[in-house]
Design a protein around this motif. Structure first.
Motif, short mmCIF file in Angstrom:
data_model
loop_
_atom_site.label_atom_id
_atom_site.label_comp_id
_atom_site.label_asym_id
_atom_site.label_seq_id
_atom_site.Cartn_x
_atom_site.Cartn_y
_atom_site.Cartn_z
N ILE A 1 40.99 -41.56 -40.45
CA ILE A 1 42.74 -41.86 -40.98
C ILE A 1 43.26 -41.57 -39.60
N ALA A 2 44.10 -42.39 -38.45
CA ALA A 2 44.97 -42.38 -37.48
C ALA A 2 46.31 -41.45 -38.04
N PHE A 3 46.82 -40.48 -36.86
CA PHE A 3 47.65 -39.23 -36.83
C PHE A 3 48.31 -39.57 -34.88
N PRO A 4 49.83 -39.04 -35.36
CA PRO A 4 50.62 -39.52 -34.20
C PRO A 4 50.00 -38.11 -33.52
N GLU A 5 50.10 -38.08 -32.89
CA GLU A 5 49.92 -36.64 -31.27
C GLU A 5 50.70 -35.61 -31.77
N ALA A 6 50.03 -34.38 -31.43
CA ALA A 6 50.64 -33.22 -32.42
C ALA A 6 50.12 -31.80 -31.80
N GLY A 7 51.27 -31.15 -31.91
CA GLY A 7 50.42 -29.51 -31.31
C GLY A 7 50.80 -28.72 -32.57
N VAL A 8 50.06 -26.55 -32.31
CA VAL A 8 51.80 -25.88 -33.17
C VAL A 8 51.97 -25.04 -31.90
N ALA A 9 53.33 -24.21 -32.48
CA ALA A 9 54.08 -23.91 -31.46
C ALA A 9 54.49 -22.12 -31.97
N GLU A 10 54.37 -21.63 -31.51
CA GLU A 10 54.23 -19.86 -32.17
C GLU A 10 55.68 -19.44 -31.44
N GLU B 1 57.07 -22.90 -26.54
CA GLU B 1 56.01 -23.65 -26.63
C GLU B 1 55.73 -24.91 -27.53
N ALA B 2 56.88 -24.55 -28.03
CA ALA B 2 57.64 -26.54 -28.53
C ALA B 2 58.13 -27.49 -27.71
N VAL B 3 58.56 -26.69 -26.79
CA VAL B 3 59.39 -27.93 -26.21
C VAL B 3 58.36 -28.32 -25.15
N ARG B 4 57.36 -27.52 -24.72
CA ARG B 4 55.85 -28.10 -23.69
C ARG B 4 55.50 -29.08 -24.77
N ILE B 5 54.94 -29.06 -26.09
CA ILE B 5 54.07 -30.17 -26.61
C ILE B 5 55.20 -31.17 -27.10
N ALA B 6 56.72 -31.30 -26.87
CA ALA B 6 57.00 -32.37 -27.04
C ALA B 6 57.04 -33.45 -26.04
N VAL C 1 54.92 -23.89 -35.68
CA VAL C 1 55.92 -24.80 -36.31
C VAL C 1 55.17 -25.70 -35.85
N VAL C 2 54.58 -27.21 -36.23
CA VAL C 2 54.33 -27.67 -35.55
C VAL C 2 54.96 -28.95 -35.35
N ILE C 3 55.27 -29.61 -33.98
CA ILE C 3 55.67 -30.84 -32.84
C ILE C 3 55.26 -31.98 -33.35
N GLU C 4 55.39 -32.64 -34.11
CA GLU C 4 54.66 -34.20 -33.56
C GLU C 4 55.14 -35.37 -32.91
N ARG C 5 54.59 -35.83 -31.85
CA ARG C 5 55.87 -37.77 -31.98
C ARG C 5 55.58 -37.98 -33.27
N MET C 6 57.21 -38.50 -33.12
CA MET C 6 58.11 -39.29 -34.28
C MET C 6 57.62 -40.71 -34.24
N ASP C 7 57.07 -41.53 -35.71
CA ASP C 7 56.74 -42.86 -35.82
C ASP C 7 57.79 -43.38 -35.92
N THR C 8 58.28 -43.93 -34.70
CA THR C 8 59.50 -44.43 -34.49
C THR C 8 59.20 -46.51 -35.01
N ARG C 9 58.79 -46.97 -34.79
CA ARG C 9 57.91 -48.37 -35.29
C ARG C 9 59.15 -48.84 -36.44
N PRO C 10 59.34 -50.09 -35.66
CA PRO C 10 59.91 -50.90 -36.95
C PRO C 10 59.60 -51.56 -37.65
N ASP C 11 59.88 -52.25 -39.24
CA ASP C 11 59.16 -52.22 -40.25
C ASP C 11 57.90 -51.95 -40.80
N THR C 12 58.42 -50.28 -40.85
CA THR C 12 57.47 -49.59 -41.25
C THR C 12 57.42 -49.64 -42.85
N VAL C 13 56.75 -49.45 -44.05
CA VAL C 13 56.66 -49.01 -45.42
C VAL C 13 56.42 -47.50 -45.87
#
Length: 738
Positions: A529-538, A542-547, A596-608
């Motif tokens: 299963i494929a996921f976007p990039e992500a990391g956990v910040a405390e 650290e949250a800013v650095r991950i993003a 908190v988990v910081i994850e790359r947002m999926d912004t692709r068009p035409d998704t279901v």
């Protein structure tokens, strides 16, 4: 009459000894194809003492037609030229013109099968007498044993005692058994001989099915009411039908499946033997729908799982006794359409239109006539179309019905033909046409081996309908029954049963705490299963650095909450450092989040957005679900479910059943999604129990499908709780464990 009548079997009273009444007991009609005693054993050998006993003893035999003992005695005597029949009444005397023995101990030979129909308090003693007399099988009709004896475990105790002695027990609370080929009729009611085996957990539903089959001109090969299943169960009886030559289709009415894995094996045996299984169930199935912490548990039901079971073993599910009888009748006659393309022929525009609407509802395809058909048999100005409206042509020339059928068979466009309307009634209303109509019916029957023909007629038992039935053409009294039967036959023929599963059938243990989100992602990633990039910040820093590791907006997700959206634990579209910092601080202040988990947002068009879930059913093991996802998944309840694992092709078939499928194919100008990638993700998650036997449930919601593939943007996984570590003193509990 229901099996509860057996609970009210009164104590025998002295009866006058009647002289034999001519005609009171019908002379048995010996079936020339019946297997003689001592003949070769078939696959049902384990139940031979039940189905093919060398001798039968009826305990509680009576001359009173209102008593069970009378029906059982009459039925047993029908087979007296095939097997020895002994009637037992504690008063002795004569029953049905035959001498009755006061006890089993006085019989001249050991009875192979003993049938017990006495008041509940007397059942245990009668059962012990049967064992002492050397019985190899016992059928207990009497009902209410626990209630009327004050021993709620009496039925179980009888079962235990039977197994200890190697004796097979059917019942208690059974309506009885029938084998029409072997002249074995040990049940209340009348049973017409036919090709359908009936196994039922409700005696009265079983007799209703038998009567419905008789009205169709069919009947039962074997009938068995399971009763309390203290020993012999549904699965045993289904096994026995797989090797029974006279049975060509099977109806099973079940309210509870005691051994799901044995049920699956029995269903596979029937399929391999070419005997279609029609499963009739109630909605509250014992397979249950134990809810997981995720949406998946709420979106599955016992009925959904039984539908999946039917698909998995190549069975067909019915919704009513009439539906079951209609479908089994056609399947037993060998109706095997290659597909769902049908031609409807009617002599009434209205009846043809109704048939067309119902056919569409049943998933049948009114195929377009061929562009270069053989010469049309329909007189001008009527042109072949679908449905074909003969518009009175049949009244002018009865042979047009056969001509249309022969034309359809030659066209090669259709998988089945449905004739609906008046045909069959000409001979009833105009007797001079009876012979000609029957000759047309014979022509229709000759078409059936090439192109399956099903007939809905307004007629009763006319010569034409008799000719059709004698030739094996299904005839029905209403069009809905006709089309439901045809749709079920097409479904059975198109099924691709899966081999018996090798995955665990029970969860590895009760669920423990959910895996942390990033750990759950890794478990799912391991199966593909494929996921976007992500990391956990405390911390916010650290949250800013991950993003900053990727371009575009980010998503912040609180850790430790099952339904993050419901508690305001998800923030989307975080573009700046300030956005990310504010989200982290809000979760920390409002929800007490430490990470908190910081994850790359999926912004692709035409998704279901879809949901893909996995959980264990208590009986049938892991099941996989796919459907419309997101926060409204439970609102739409648009799902498809199968036993796990599924192949990619199986997952594609699941997607085709979804109402939201057009969204995947591109809706209102949107680009179509990569359906193959969706199917691959569903199949991948379904393999999780085989890859990681500690997993109890898993859910991806949503799985975002787009033209360039899929991404899972949330996942929940439960593993089995670890067993508690043993301590030196098991009577004490530490403060931490408390």
């Amino acid at each position: 009459m229901t099996t509860s009548e057996a609970a009210r079997v009164p104590e025998p009273v002295p009866e006058p000894v009647p002289e034999p009444v001519p005609g009171a007991i019908a002379e048995p009609v010996r079936d020339p194809e019946a297997v003689p005693l001592g003949g070769p054993l078939s696959a049902d050998a384990a139940l031979t003492p039940l189905w093919r006993p060398a001798s039968v003893a009826v305990v509680g035999a009576s001359d009173d037609p209102a008593k069970w003992g009378h029906w059982l005695a009459r039925g047993a005597l029908l087979g007296r030229e095939i097997r020895a029949v002994h009637l037992v009444n504690r008063r002795g005397g004569r029953v049905c013109g035959r001498p009755a023995f006061p006890s089993l101990g006085g019989l001249p030979q050991a009875p192979e099968l003993v049938v017990i129909a006495v008041p509940a308090p007397a059942v245990e003693a009668a059962f012990d007498d049967a064992l002492a007399a050397g019985a190899r099988a016992v059928l207990v009709i009497s009902d209410g044993l626990g209630r009327l004896t004050g021993n709620p475990r009496l039925a179980d105790r009888l079962g235990d005692r039977a197994r200890e002695r190697g004796v097979r027990l059917l019942g208690p609370s059974s309506l009885g058994i029938v084998d029409t080929q072997a002249q074995l009729r040990l049940a209340w009611g009348d049973f017409s001989a036919g090709p359908v085996g009936v196994v039922t957990q409700s005696g009265q539903i079983g007799t209703e099915i038998a009567y419905l089959l008789a009205r169709l001109g069919s009947g039962v090969s074997r009938f068995a009411s399971t009763g309390a299943q203290a020993d012999i169960c549904t699965e045993d009886l289904l096994d026995s039908l797989a090797g029974h030559d006279a049975t060509r289709a099977v109806i099973a009415y079940v309210e509870g499946i005691r051994d799901p894995q044995r049920f699956l094996r029995a269903a596979h045996l029937l399929r391999e033997a070419g005997k279609p299984l029609v499963l009739l169930t109630v909605g509250s199935s014992p397979v249950g729908s134990a809810a997981a912490l995720s949406h998946t548990g709420a979106l599955t039901s016992g009925t959904d799982i039984l539908e999946a079971v039917c698909r998995g073993v190549g069975a067909v599910r019915a919704t009513t006794p009439a539906h079951a009888a209609d479908l089994a009748h056609a399947l037993a006659l060998g109706v095997r359409p290659r597909g769902s393309r049908i031609l409807v022929v009617s002599d009434s525009g209205g009846q043809g239109a109704l048939a067309a609407d119902l056919a569409t509802e049943r998933g049948l395809d009114l195929a377009t006539p061929p562009t270069t058909p053989p010469q049309s048999p329909v007189p001008a100005p009527v042109e072949p179309r679908n449905p074909v409206d003969l518009a009175g042509a049949g009244e002018q020339d009865l042979t047009v019905y056969a001509s249309v059928a022969e034309w359809a068979a030659a066209a090669g466009t259709y998988d089945a033909l449905v004739l609906t309307g008046y045909f069959g009634r000409y001979g009833e209303d105009i007797p001079t046409l009876a012979t000609a109509e029957a000759e047309v019916a014979a022509r229709l029957a000759r078409v059936a081996p090439t192109l399956p023909v099903l007939v809905h007629t307004m007629a009763g038992g006319s010569p034409a309908t008799q000719t059709l039935r004698a030739a094996g053409v299904p005839v029905y009294a209403d069009i809905d029954s006709t089309l439901r039967a045809l749709a079920g036959c097409a479904q059975w023929q198109a099924a691709t049963p899966r081999p018996p599963g090798r995955h665990p059938t029970a969860p590895p243990g009760p669920p423990g705490p959910q895996l942390p989100y990033l750990q759950a992602r890794e478990v799912a990633r391991a199966v593909g299963i494929a996921f976007p990039e992500a990391g956990v910040a405390e911390s916010a820093r650290e949250a800013v650095r991950i993003a900053r590791a990727w371009d575009g907006p980010s998503v912040a997700k609180v850790v430790g909450h099952t339904h993050k959206t419901e508690v305001g634990g998800v923030r989307l579209g975080l573009e700046t450092d300030a956005d990310i910092t504010a989200a982290f601080e809000d979760f920390a202040t409002r929800l007490g989040a430490r990470s908190v988990v910081i994850e790359r947002m999926d912004t692709r068009p035409d998704t279901v957005e879809l949901i893909v879930g996995l959980r264990y059913d208590p009986g049938f093991g892991p099941v996989v679900l796919v459907g419309a996802g997101g926060t409204s998944a439970e609102l739409w309840r648009d799902t498809a479910l199968e036993l796990a694992p599924v192949t990619i092709d199986g997952a594609r078939a699941m997607l085709r059943r979804l109402t939201c499928r057009p969204l995947l194919n591109g809706w209102r100008g949107a680009a179509p999604c990569d359906v193959d990638a969706v199917a691959a993700a569903v199949a991948a998650l379904s393999t999780l129990p085989g890859r990681d036997p500690t997993v109890v449930s898993a859910e991806i919601n949503p799985l975002r499908a787009g033209p360039d593939g899929v991404l899972a943007v949330d996942v929940l996984i439960e593993r089995a709780a670890a067993p508690a570590a043993p301590t030196a003193n098991h009577t004490e509990t530490t403060e931490e464990e408390s």
